[in-house]
Design a protein around this motif. Sequence first.
Motif, mmCIF file in Angstrom:
data_model
loop_
_atom_site.group_PDB
_atom_site.id
_atom_site.type_symbol
_atom_site.label_atom_id
_atom_site.label_comp_id
_atom_site.label_asym_id
_atom_site.label_seq_id
_atom_site.Cartn_x
_atom_site.Cartn_y
_atom_site.Cartn_z
ATOM 1 N N PHE A 1 -44.276 -36.851 -112.720
ATOM 2 C CA PHE A 1 -45.197 -36.143 -111.847
ATOM 3 C C PHE A 1 -44.499 -35.289 -110.794
ATOM 4 N N TYR A 2 -43.163 -35.261 -110.872
ATOM 5 C CA TYR A 2 -42.425 -34.491 -109.877
ATOM 6 C C TYR A 2 -41.828 -33.229 -110.485
ATOM 7 N N SER B 1 -40.438 -32.375 -105.653
ATOM 8 C CA SER B 1 -41.683 -32.622 -104.911
ATOM 9 C C SER B 1 -42.815 -32.865 -105.902
ATOM 10 N N LEU B 2 -43.846 -33.539 -105.392
ATOM 11 C CA LEU B 2 -44.950 -33.946 -106.235
ATOM 12 C C LEU B 2 -45.673 -32.713 -106.777
ATOM 13 N N ILE C 1 -50.840 -32.815 -111.569
ATOM 14 C CA ILE C 1 -51.510 -34.115 -111.467
ATOM 15 C C ILE C 1 -53.027 -33.928 -111.526
ATOM 16 N N ARG D 1 -55.354 -35.541 -114.275
ATOM 17 C CA ARG D 1 -56.449 -36.431 -113.881
ATOM 18 C C ARG D 1 -57.755 -35.991 -114.524
ATOM 19 N N GLU E 1 -50.610 -45.079 -114.144
ATOM 20 C CA GLU E 1 -50.571 -44.617 -112.752
ATOM 21 C C GLU E 1 -51.649 -43.571 -112.492
ATOM 22 N N ALA F 1 -54.923 -43.938 -110.017
ATOM 23 C CA ALA F 1 -55.358 -43.041 -108.945
ATOM 24 C C ALA F 1 -56.841 -42.714 -109.075
ATOM 25 N N ASP G 1 -59.925 -43.550 -106.503
ATOM 26 C CA ASP G 1 -60.897 -42.558 -106.045
ATOM 27 C C ASP G 1 -62.313 -42.941 -106.448
ATOM 28 N N LYS H 1 -57.837 -43.318 -100.275
ATOM 29 C CA LYS H 1 -57.193 -43.855 -101.465
ATOM 30 C C LYS H 1 -56.237 -44.989 -101.083
ATOM 31 N N ARG I 1 -58.171 -48.032 -99.992
ATOM 32 C CA ARG I 1 -58.731 -48.762 -101.135
ATOM 33 C C ARG I 1 -57.674 -49.564 -101.864
ATOM 34 N N ASP J 1 -46.346 -44.184 -104.460
ATOM 35 C CA ASP J 1 -46.269 -44.168 -105.920
ATOM 36 C C ASP J 1 -47.623 -44.467 -106.553
ATOM 37 N N SER J 2 -48.283 -45.484 -106.050
ATOM 38 C CA SER J 2 -49.542 -45.898 -106.670
ATOM 39 C C SER J 2 -50.654 -44.897 -106.458
ATOM 40 N N THR J 3 -50.601 -44.176 -105.351
ATOM 41 C CA THR J 3 -51.706 -43.264 -105.063
ATOM 42 C C THR J 3 -51.387 -41.842 -105.489
ATOM 43 N N LEU J 4 -50.160 -41.608 -105.981
ATOM 44 C CA LEU J 4 -49.694 -40.273 -106.362
ATOM 45 C C LEU J 4 -49.829 -39.295 -105.190
ATOM 46 N N GLU K 1 -47.623 -37.483 -101.932
ATOM 47 C CA GLU K 1 -46.283 -37.109 -101.480
ATOM 48 C C GLU K 1 -45.691 -38.178 -100.546
#
Lengths: 243, 523
Positions: free
Chosen positions: A106-107, A111-112, A117, A121, A160, A164, A168, B393, B396, B412-415, B417
């Motif tokens: 995911f990077y 950086s993310l 993502i 998703r 993962e 997420a 949400d 997030k 939760r 990591d778990s919430t994706l 930064e």
Amino acid sequence: MSRFQGANALKRKRPGSASDALTDHDQAVLDVIRSKQDMGIYQRDIKREIHIKNGINLPDPAITKCLKSLVTKNLIKEVKNIQSRGKKHFISVDFEPSNEITGGAFYNEGSLDTEMIAQLRRLCWNHINGLQIATLEAVTEYINRTKVPKVQLSKQETAELIGALILDNEVMEVKSSGTGEFASIPVGKVCYKCISKRAHGAEPKVGAFASIPCGVCPRISYCTPDGIISPKTCVYYNKWLDF
Amino acid sequence: MVTQYGIKYAVHLITTHFGDLVAKVCECLLRRGPLTLQALVKFTELSSSQVKNSLLVLIQHNCVQAFLPEPGDHGDADKLNTQYIVLFDNIIHRWRFPKFLNIVSEKLDEQCVKLLEGLLQHGRLTLKQMSDRDRARLDQKEGEDVILDATRANLIKLLNARFVERCPAAEPVLAKPTEEESSARKRGPKSAKILEENETLEHRVMDAAAPSEALRFLLVTQTESAADGGLDESNTSSLKAGVKRKSDALESETESGAADEQVLLWRANFEEFMRRLRHEACIVNLRARLDDGAVIVLRAMLEATRSAEKKVKTEHSVPLSLNSIYEEVIKSVEGRNITFDRVRASLVQLSCPPFVKAINESYSIDFKKIIELAQSDEVESVVLKRYGSDACKMFRLLSNTGRFVETDKIADSTLIEKKETPMVLYKLWKDDYLHMEKLQLTGTRQSHFLLWKVKKNTIREHVLDEMFHAALNLNLRLAYEVEQEKELLSLSQDNRDKRLRKVKLLSQSQMKLDDAIMIFHDF
């Protein structure tokens, strides 16, 4: 000398290549970097490592010079480390940087990759929604088939992504009962299901408390019936009640 | 759980309904716990008759209960005097009267609603008083007996539905706590002890004062034999309502039937109303998650098990078999075209996540789980609005895992930064939504980690207190707007409409916020 160095030397048999022209210092720096395999090493740690291994105390400018020459000779490369993006981090060209350095699928460039993502998703959600009940394997296979991620996603990485979505509140985790809608899934297996009545990315229903000004008020602890901040004079209330 | 703003809210309510003097006595009791008349006079600095009258008002409206503590081993003279304990919940229920009336209007006829309205307005009434009210309201032409009979019939209807109950004893003697109770109290942490002790004392006083289950919903008519058939029938069914009927008590009741109409006091049974509101809240919560079939099945289960519930905060319903659930489902209009298989499928749907637990082919509703979920929804909604979706997030994640998680692990778990994570977490921590602990490691380069956790109980209390604060604010603002409205009556139609819309929005929000308060406080 580390045993890795021997293995690498075997792998990189290039008679007459640039490595022949390496100076002793260059060689020492290269050895240290290679010994770190896919983890690579910080520029500042190289000096210490050389001192420990070879007993030489190289000054900083000398190391910088070696690094430059090794990069131009295409023996090492600089990579971005997600832990500390400011620091210079080097890795031998023989290795792909590990997930710990890059952050994983995911990077991008340390950086993310939020855009990717978001796209992944959406794909996950659509697939789970279409299947009604989906297993982790099914989602992983589907995502990899779409070729959206740059590298193949592992099951862990898909989990993962779904995790997420669960956070949400768009997807929920359920255990297969083996009957009805779960008929094709073994009993007890964890599956995923979209929370009905909730479109992807839609705002969740606002709670009763959060829908009045006090519920989101950053100053509620300063608010008293006859104080400077009071419900009678509250600006948030005025805004809320201003039709 | 009575919080600081809960007290302020209750006092505000008593002030608007009964004025400053009564409110002063009430606040004193809320803040200091049970007191004797002398102590109240001392603390409030009011005259003895003022305090006495205030107490009478509060007792009449079921906000205070008198009791006699049993003489202790120390023979403390002061303890033998009558003490007064305030019933916080009953004060807060006063905001809910429109909701209670609404429930009755859905189940029973207009006459019953009027009867209950009278009870809510006056706190406690005898049958005679109720009938007098009816006479004043209705046409005067009809005879006294006819109206009395009609009132009695309506009261019996309300009693059968458990919407009305007999008033508790005026001044029960409090028995010593059983060993079980006192040892349970000792185990609790010190800080929670005072509040907890008050709460258990309140339970004990109310238990001692409550009429026996047999008498609670029982109205014995003046002359059983003279009563007409229809009345008799409904009367016997009200007898059935009593579970453990004591025959001797019943006999004495029959004898004194005539006097009862003058003396015996009745009041609205808040417990039953709260139970129904709780069930309704469960249905609302489930409807947001599952389809209509599941909702119909849950409603049927609630309907079938309601009468077996002993207290409002029941954790699980009585187990029901699939057959009896189906039987109940087809009783309702919307359930009539539901097949047996669909009921079974809905039950499967309800059991993951486990809203309904299945044990040995029988099903029981997990109220605790549903209410907890409703609470989390409310808290998460606040977090989302105040701190944004990333914060929600993380919140939760921490609230679902229920243990300490390290900053990077959260990212990591919430994706989210890694750089932004600590900032968001810090904001939540600063406002008491998270608990944080530093972990110091000696030796290696990275010497400390931050660990985060959600403490559900603390948050629940924190949010409830803010909700009471918000409810108080809504009230104050509403009063202010209404005040303004009076002044603005001379203004244009347009402005007046605006005012009306404001008042409407405020009162609607009040009712909705009260629903949320119930989820945290009463259910």
